[in-house]
Motif scaffolding. Structure first.
Motif: not given
Length: 216
Positions: A164-179
């Motif tokens: 699964v690859i996240a595709v998002t405009a969300d650039v909030m801090q910590g979003i990659q860690t959540r993914c």
């Protein structure tokens, strides 16, 4: 993924040599023709003719030989794309969906499906469909990408789980860690750029089958 042997395309190759005639002396010409028909046998015919001012003779020799057929390898690109991968796009925005489909097509990924939300992803998997890669939008109605990914990890054995690859405009801090914590393998930020999509797909498809890893 392995490619399937395909019949070779009929080909014809002809070569000829000739020497200008000198009055009163013999001349010789030769020609060779090879043709690949529906089988993998070709007939090679050589004709040699000798003429003079007084007599004319001709000999014909026919030989049948086996010509091996070639295998056509499915095209790949520098981004590591390959038409053998099955990809699912989970995206509720129609424009983003069209852009993703076009990018994948340009990278020669041909087996692509789309759905509108995470619940539809789960419905497809429950019906028996399997995918190699899911490009997952994070913010979708009914069920978002993070919840969907966690559910997939709980629902399927590791060897059947798609990457699964996240595709998002969300650039909030910590979003990659959540993914990553949800079980995703990579992250592509919007707006979509072909080179970035190709790079992430190359990294993700290098993960051994059945393993969980974060490559971005």
């Amino acid at each position: 993924m392995p490619s399937t042997p395909t019949p070779s395309t009929p080909t014809t190759v002809t070569t000829a040599t000739a020497t200008p005639p000198i009055p009163g002396t013999p001349t010789a010409t030769s020609s060779t023709t090879a043709s690949d028909t529906n089988s993998n046998l070709a007939t090679i015919t050589t004709v040699a003719a000798t003429t003079s001012t007084a007599t004319a003779t001709a000999t014909t020799t026919t030989t049948t030989v086996a010509i091996p057929k070639t295998q056509q390898v499915k095209p790949t690109t520098s981004g590591g794309s390959q038409s053998g991968y099955r990809i699912l796009i989970a995206e509720d925005n129609k424009i983003n969906k069209v852009i993703l489909c076009r990018v994948l097509s340009s990278l020669q990924y041909s087996d692509v499906e789309t759905v509108e939300n995470g619940q539809e992803v789960l419905n497809n998997l429950k019906s028996g469909k399997r995918y190699d890669i899911i490009l997952m939008d994070l913010h979708m109605p009914i069920m978002d990408g993070l919840v969907t990914t966690k559910t997939i990890r709980e629902m399927l054995p590791p060897e059947e789980c798609p990457l699964v690859i996240a595709v998002t405009a969300d650039v909030m801090q910590g979003i990659q860690t959540r993914c990553r914590d949800a079980g995703m393998a990579g992250y592509i930020s919007k707006p979509l750029v072909k080179a970035k999509v190709a790079d992430v797909l190359l990294r993700v498809t290098s993960i051994p089958h059945g393993e969980v890893a974060w490559v971005c």
